[in-house]
Write an enzyme that holds these catalytic residues in place. Structure first.
Site, PDB file in Angstrom:
ATOM      1  N   ALA A 130       0.818  -1.219   0.000  1.00 54.55           N
ATOM      2  CA  ALA A 130       0.000   0.000   0.000  1.00 54.55           C
ATOM      3  C   ALA A 130       0.852   1.271   0.000  1.00 54.55           C
ATOM      4  CB  ALA A 130      -0.926  -0.011   1.205  1.00 54.55           C
ATOM      5  N   GLN A 168      -7.363  -1.334   4.680  1.00 55.36           N
ATOM      6  CA  GLN A 168      -8.068  -2.053   5.752  1.00 55.36           C
ATOM      7  C   GLN A 168      -9.447  -2.543   5.312  1.00 55.36           C
ATOM      8  OE1 GLN A 168      -6.659  -2.946   8.531  1.00 55.36           O
ATOM      9  NE2 GLN A 168      -4.868  -1.609   8.604  1.00 55.36           N
ATOM     10  N   SER A 176      -2.589  -3.590   0.306  1.00 57.93           N
ATOM     11  CA  SER A 176      -1.499  -4.558   0.533  1.00 57.93           C
ATOM     12  C   SER A 176      -2.058  -5.962   0.676  1.00 57.93           C
ATOM     13  CB  SER A 176      -0.804  -4.259   1.860  1.00 57.93           C
ATOM     14  OG  SER A 176      -0.049  -3.105   1.796  1.00 57.93           O
ATOM     15  N   HIS A 198      -0.613  -8.279   2.800  1.00 59.35           N
ATOM     16  CA  HIS A 198      -0.332  -8.883   4.113  1.00 59.35           C
ATOM     17  C   HIS A 198      -1.385  -8.589   5.177  1.00 59.35           C
ATOM     18  CE1 HIS A 198       1.211  -5.260   6.301  1.00 59.35           C
ATOM     19  NE2 HIS A 198       1.337  -4.835   5.067  1.00 59.35           N
ATOM     20  N   CYS A 231       2.926   1.947  12.395  1.00 57.72           N
ATOM     21  CA  CYS A 231       3.750   2.880  11.629  1.00 57.72           C
ATOM     22  C   CYS A 231       4.084   4.140  12.391  1.00 57.72           C
ATOM     23  CB  CYS A 231       3.047   3.259  10.338  1.00 57.72           C
ATOM     24  SG  CYS A 231       2.810   1.837   9.322  1.00 57.72           S
TER      25      CYS A 231
HETATM   26  N1  PLP Z   1      -2.833   2.501   4.711  1.00 60.63           N
HETATM   27  C1  PLP Z   1      -3.440   1.943   5.778  1.00 60.63           C
HETATM   28  C2  PLP Z   1      -4.841   2.332   6.114  1.00 60.63           C
HETATM   29  C3  PLP Z   1      -2.757   1.007   6.547  1.00 60.63           C
HETATM   30  O1  PLP Z   1      -3.362   0.453   7.603  1.00 60.63           O
HETATM   31  C4  PLP Z   1      -1.426   0.667   6.200  1.00 60.63           C
HETATM   32  C5  PLP Z   1      -0.645  -0.261   7.043  1.00 60.63           C
HETATM   33  O2  PLP Z   1      -0.792  -0.300   8.234  1.00 60.63           O
HETATM   34  C6  PLP Z   1      -0.854   1.267   5.068  1.00 60.63           C
HETATM   35  C7  PLP Z   1      -1.587   2.181   4.354  1.00 60.63           C
HETATM   36  C8  PLP Z   1       0.540   0.921   4.620  1.00 60.63           C
HETATM   37  O3  PLP Z   1       0.594  -0.418   4.257  1.00 60.63           O
HETATM   38  P1  PLP Z   1       1.994  -1.173   3.984  1.00 60.63           P
HETATM   39  O4  PLP Z   1       2.772  -1.053   5.247  1.00 60.63           O
HETATM   40  O5  PLP Z   1       1.617  -2.550   3.656  1.00 60.63           O
HETATM   41  O6  PLP Z   1       2.647  -0.459   2.865  1.00 60.63           O
END
Ligand code: PLP
Length: 376
Positions: free
Chosen positions: A69, A178, A196, A198, A320
């Site tokens: 993502a 999500q 994503s 995962h 994050c």
């Molecule tokens: N956007 C949302 C709403 C997310 O929850 C996440 C990951 O927690 C991301 C973007 C980023 O995803 P990725 O870490 O797989 O790139």
């Protein structure tokens, strides 16, 4: 172990891992090579691409495979902003977006773009009125997440798309990280969709950007022109197939999983309702996959660590931002209370969790809460 941090990432399904290993050997050839092996890889890559679009029931869209993502979002936002900047340099997004969106937009400020962040209401969603009022003549892009990763709040993407139909020059991006595989929502009216693998029991570093065929964007990297010139670099065909499988599986079992997780969520909410030491942040209509609450007088980080020592895994802040920020900007936007925002706990479920695990969590949580000191 009890794992309640599925919004951060999920355990990959064994059959998806196995399929990946088999395909990594079988389809190792470069899908851009002109020999028979390469052509075979390419056929399988195109099948995976078609499979995903078919599962999501999207006919006007195409798709490129990405590392997840974060990459999809950067490509979507920076790529379209740069492509269409001659139309204007104003972008609208929301205060509670994931940092992948917020920081990509902040970076665009260096190129002269102006960003308006919409607020969220007490249910954690945007107001259509505020969105409408924020649209200017030079607005070229609107980016709104479908389901918030900390609260589970669900923006009304259907109504937002309807509103944006009156502004055909505005490109609409949805961060569906999500929501893909967790709602039956059809994204046909959305221009760009990021997600994503995962988060739905697929593999790390797998994901896609889906885009309406009629729009285009500037690539982030220069190179050999893979993925229709949008994402150069040799494609991991086995991973693309793993994403198609994870998506197919999640949609096949969508209702079953959703009902199961709803039951878990209701059970947990019942157990935590009417306690005077916490405040529930997730609205009753939020996605059942995510349940967020704040401790009124105790430190969430201490509770999360104590739970972790007992092999019960929940998160205090989204994965994050937890290392950088001592508080949740999402819960701050919701509550306007820095103490509540600094002491949030997120439980995020998967299809594999059980009520018995919730019972253990409640028992251990009670114990910990009784035994630690007050925050202030
Ligand atoms: N956007 C949302 C709403 C997310 O929850 C996440 C990951 O927690 C991301 C973007 C980023 O995803 P990725 O870490 O797989 O790139």
């Amino acid at each position: 172990m009890i794992y309640f941090d599925n919004a951060a990432t999920t355990l990959p399904d064994k059959d998806i891992l196995e399929e990946y290993n088999i395909n990594s050997l079988k389809l190792f050839a470069n899908s851009s090579s002109n020999h028979k092996l390469g052509l075979f890889s390419n056929i399988k890559l195109e099948e995976a691409r078609k499979d995903i679009l078919k599962t999501l029931n999207l006919k006007d869209h195409n798709l490129i495979f990405t590392s997840g993502a974060t990459e999809s979002i950067n490509l979507a936002l920076k790529g379209t902003a740069k492509k269409y900047q001659n139309r204007g340099k104003h972008i609208i997004s929301v205060i509670d977006e994931h940092l992948a969106v917020k920081n990509a937009l902040e970076a665009l400020k260096n190129d002269g773009f102006e960003i308006t962040y919409l607020n969220i209401n007490n249910k954690g969603v945007i107001s259509l009125e505020e969105l409408k009022k924020s649209i200017r003549k030079d607005t070229i892009l609107v980016s709104i997440m479908h389901i918030n990763n900390e609260l589970g709040s669900i923006n009304d993407i259907k109504e937002i798309s309807k509103l944006l139909k009156d502004y055909p020059k505005i490109i609409f991006h949805v961060d569906a990280t999500q929501s893909i595989g967790k709602t039956s929502f059809n994204y046909n009216d959305v221009d760009l969709i990021s997600f994503s693998g995962h988060k739905i029991h697929g593999l790390k570093n797998s994901g896609a950007l889906i885009y309406k065929k009629k729009i285009s964007f500037v690539p982030l990297n220069d190179g050999g022109g893979h993925e229709f010139n949008y994402r150069s670099g040799t494609v991991d065909v086995a991973k693309a197939i793993s994403l198609a499988s994870a998506i197919k599986k999640s949609y096949l079992d969508l209702d079953k999983n959703l009902n199961h997780v709803k039951e878990l969520n209701n059970y947990l909410r019942e157990k935590l309702n009417n306690r005077d030491d916490i405040i529930i942040n997730s609205d009753i209509n939020a996605s059942p996959y995510i349940f967020n609450f704040s401790l009124k007088n105790k430190k969430a980080s201490v509770v999360v660590e104590a739970l972790s020592n007992l092999d019960v895994f929940v998160s205090s802040l989204s994965a994050c931002s937890s290392k950088k920020n001592p508080y949740s900007y999402v819960v701050l936007a919701l509550t306007n209370d820095i103490n509540l925002a600094s002491n949030t706990i997120r439980i995020s479920f998967s299809k594999d969790n059980t009520k018995e695990e919730i019972d253990v969590f409640i028992k251990e949580f009670d114990n910990i809460m009784r035994n630690i000191h007050e925050n202030r």
